[in-house]
Design an enzyme around this catalytic site. Sequence first.
Site, PDB file in Angstrom:
ATOM      1  CG  ASP A 158     -27.583  17.452  -0.539  1.00 40.07           C
ATOM      2  OD1 ASP A 158     -27.073  18.456  -0.024  1.00 40.07           O
ATOM      3  OD2 ASP A 158     -27.047  16.842  -1.484  1.00 40.07           O
ATOM      4  CD  GLU A 175     -23.937  20.645  -5.301  1.00 38.20           C
ATOM      5  OE1 GLU A 175     -25.147  20.451  -5.461  1.00 38.20           O
ATOM      6  OE2 GLU A 175     -23.475  21.198  -4.281  1.00 38.20           O
TER       7      GLU A 175
HETATM    8  C1  BGC Z   1     -24.392  18.830  -1.772  1.00 39.35           C
HETATM    9  C2  BGC Z   1     -23.882  17.990  -0.636  1.00 39.35           C
HETATM   10  C3  BGC Z   1     -23.207  18.856   0.377  1.00 39.35           C
HETATM   11  C4  BGC Z   1     -24.150  19.936   0.832  1.00 39.35           C
HETATM   12  C5  BGC Z   1     -23.549  20.892   1.824  1.00 39.35           C
HETATM   13  C6  BGC Z   1     -25.213  19.968  -1.277  1.00 39.35           C
HETATM   14  O1  BGC Z   1     -25.592  20.813  -2.323  1.00 39.35           O
HETATM   15  O2  BGC Z   1     -25.161  18.031  -2.633  1.00 39.35           O
HETATM   16  O3  BGC Z   1     -23.010  17.001  -1.115  1.00 39.35           O
HETATM   17  O4  BGC Z   1     -22.782  18.069   1.462  1.00 39.35           O
HETATM   18  O5  BGC Z   1     -24.573  20.688  -0.272  1.00 39.35           O
HETATM   19  O6  BGC Z   1     -22.652  21.738   1.232  1.00 39.35           O
HETATM   20  C1  BGC Z   2     -23.756  26.055  -1.348  1.00 32.70           C
HETATM   21  C2  BGC Z   2     -23.398  24.607  -1.502  1.00 32.70           C
HETATM   22  C3  BGC Z   2     -24.609  23.859  -1.872  1.00 32.70           C
HETATM   23  C4  BGC Z   2     -25.282  24.468  -3.087  1.00 32.70           C
HETATM   24  C5  BGC Z   2     -26.561  23.767  -3.389  1.00 32.70           C
HETATM   25  C6  BGC Z   2     -24.413  26.556  -2.606  1.00 32.70           C
HETATM   26  O1  BGC Z   2     -24.788  27.880  -2.470  1.00 32.70           O
HETATM   27  O2  BGC Z   2     -22.614  26.781  -1.082  1.00 32.70           O
HETATM   28  O3  BGC Z   2     -22.850  24.084  -0.333  1.00 32.70           O
HETATM   29  O4  BGC Z   2     -24.219  22.565  -2.136  1.00 32.70           O
HETATM   30  O5  BGC Z   2     -25.547  25.811  -2.906  1.00 32.70           O
HETATM   31  O6  BGC Z   2     -27.058  24.068  -4.655  1.00 32.70           O
END
Ligand code: BGC
Ligand code: BGC
Length: 855
Positions: free
Chosen positions: A345, A545
């Site tokens: 991830d 998230e």
């Molecule tokens: C998320 C994932 C996601 C990735 C790309 C991460 O922060 O946990 O689910 O696929 O970002 O955006």
């Molecule tokens: C991104 C997400 C990612 C996240 C992780 C964001 O800045 O756009 O895709 O999942 O950071 O914390």
Amino acid sequence: MMMIRLTPVMTLAALALAGCANNAGARPETAPSADVPPPATTPAANDAQMSAVAHPDIWPSPKWPLKHDPATEARIAALVARMTPEEKVGQILQADICCVTPADVKKYHLGSVLNGGNSGPYGDDMAPKEKWLQLADEFYKASVDKSDGGVGIPVIWGIDAVHGNSNIIGATLFPHNIGLGAAHDPKLIERIGRATAVEIRTTGQEWTFAPTVTVPQDYRWGRAYEGYSSNPKLVSDYVGAMIRGLQGPPSNGPLLKGPYVIASTKHFLADGGTEGGKDQGDAKISEQELRDIHGAPYVPAIENGVATVMASFSSWNGVKMTGNKSLLTGVLKDRMNFDGFVVTDWNAQGQVKGCTNTDCPQAINAGVDMYMAPDSWKGLYKSLLAEVKDGTVPMSRLNDAVTRILRVKMRLGVFEAGKPSSRPYSGQWDQLGSPEHRAIAREAVRKSLVLLKNSGSVLPIKPGAKVLVAGDAADDVARQSGGWTLSWQGTGLSNKDFPGATTIWKGLDDAVTSAGGKATLSPDGSYAARPDVAIVVFGETPYAEFQGDRQTLQLSPRLLDGPLATMKKLKAQGIPVVAVMITGRPLFMNPVLNTADAFVTAWLPGSEGEGVADVLVAGKDGKVRYDFTGRLPAAWPATAKAHGDVLFPYGYGLSLADHPAWQTLSEDPGVEAADSGNVWLDKGQPAPSWSLLVTAPDGSDETRVTATPATALDGRVKIATVNSDVQEGARQFAVESGPATIAVGTHSPVDITRETNGELMLTFAMRVDSAPAAAPTVAMACGDGTCDASVPLPMPLATGSWTTWGIPLKCFADRGMAMDSVAKPFALNLQGPATVSLSRVALGTTADRKVACPE
Ligand code: BGC
Ligand code: BGC
């Protein structure tokens, strides 16, 4: 684990359920409780010394459906043999399009790119569809350019198409997974997968980071809505269908000739099993529970040949998954025969013990094959190259990772497919948000609705009825769609960003009008002509998230109080009320359940809001057009306690003909205060357990602002209530002379480390009424006074208008603030004479004015 306690409250629901046995009878696969596995408690579960080393031999051993094709294997081996260490290391790196150019892809031989939730082509997250395809071509061409002698392996692009191709303006937005779980319909899931794959292919990507096959066990988790269900059986029933929809039936390809992309099941493992429902937290559970609850969906995923698996940010018994060799290699690859590749991830490698974002041999050695290294890829390229050369990373491991990636690329057929824009479906814009796909989404919305209360005969809405549609969520596509929609958090959007979409209001208006009635939209529930019935649409606002993590199962009062008051007012006037809730999770809703005549959970339905009206509103002939068939994908709580009593069990849901008698429920949430959800001041009011304070700069001489007008600091500061965008939505502070600090604070400091890593900002809505002579600073402080950090606001300050300011949390962290113990996340230091008004302080991702971190 599954926590269904039999209680008197539940008996009520169970009785109601018995009274509508037809539901269960007509849909055998949804029979409540029978599907719920017994809690996987074993002696080990109670053992404080739980280990983080798995025992692969106790895990299932599903069959990988594809056989290695000798010719392809020979071709891969020949490529690997020709690749330099540099090319191999590049192949296992995935950079975010925010932070990489096509020239970098060529120079560093990068294997993959992605767009994170906030990234879009050419720096524009809201870029039109054509730009996505254009950039895909640029990356592809750079990757296959052999002019400097490289092997020229085509790059692949991964995207979070988690509920449709949801980063792209105009795409069909399907309900988020929790709503699909309520539909209990695997065949529908396969059709959604196919439609999503086609829409991804129009913009040129080959890979989606979906499906999320998490099995959430604590709905305080901000990602719970990304999971189909708390029941591993239901999740498992869906996984194969979604993978077949996206990738087609298991085959060696070439997938790109058909309407397919590669899938990624995520997040391996137990992302939904963390303690307290904490995002990126720690699942302190036995290996049996890990296997039986969270591991279950990986069996059908592997049987259907899922091409990639994303390792979880989270930990199992204290050890980050991304570094757990016994699980990634021992269980997933060796025991469960997973033959695709494992991707990390977003910078998750940096959380593995002993690692940083740019240096983590532990991850590949544990079994990771590709690093999702958005902005850290160049550092990783250097460190990994050195580690391969000095043997820290064995060449055999690197070769295996590269081989796995190339095997997936062969399966895609990307070597023969030509540039993205030349492939089938590319640029076929009539497929993006097509009527066919929207019809599937609308069907999914219908099937996802769960009816929890149905007193009297308010539903279905009768032909000719005068219908009042109220609630702040009635006419808002972004609200219907939740997080991971156009932007990461799904915030900062308006209806005009969703061409082709339909709000719930619009759907109701159409249906009521076609049945000869009249619908009126009135968010606050006021009306000129008395309606026959009111529909109040309310609920959660979008999050993604950790931004969605909560401490209790409560809807914030700022989202609940207004709509509930509207419902009560309408009821008092004798108008029947239907409550429609937009939500990513089951929440304590007893006050609304008691008030409304009917209660419908719509989850996060996405772009086809008319699916709600399909079920709520009868046809012109008065006949039901579609009955409710949705059933709860997770238990609905009787209190706001995370593992407290259950009001409606898994599988519960009424049909229109069911009218179980309603017994008034206790309105006591059973918890202390509602959760602030990182909103500390709203409409001038502090969140529960937070205070608005005026102090001297050192925190002494504190005045807690409760009622206004008030004074502080020996009369030097006058506090009044003023209007913001809403009436009386702000507090005004007139500082006559000398220094003053205006702060929001709590006695229980908050930990915002994850938010800081996630690049969130401290945001505050402020109007400068009369500007100070010197630049004010904004500080953060911890409770015991041992740490603070401040950032100056750039002068001059414009006066007279409301501005939402944003200061990246990392500015405070960089200046020494302990982000795990923040008692005052906002303290504005002013030098009088000056007057400012403040309406809101919160964490966020959008602002009118972003402050750069000072050097
Ligand atoms: C998320 C994932 C996601 C990735 C790309 C991460 O922060 O946990 O689910 O696929 O970002 O955006
Ligand atoms: C991104 C997400 C990612 C996240 C992780 C964001 O800045 O756009 O895709 O999942 O950071 O914390």
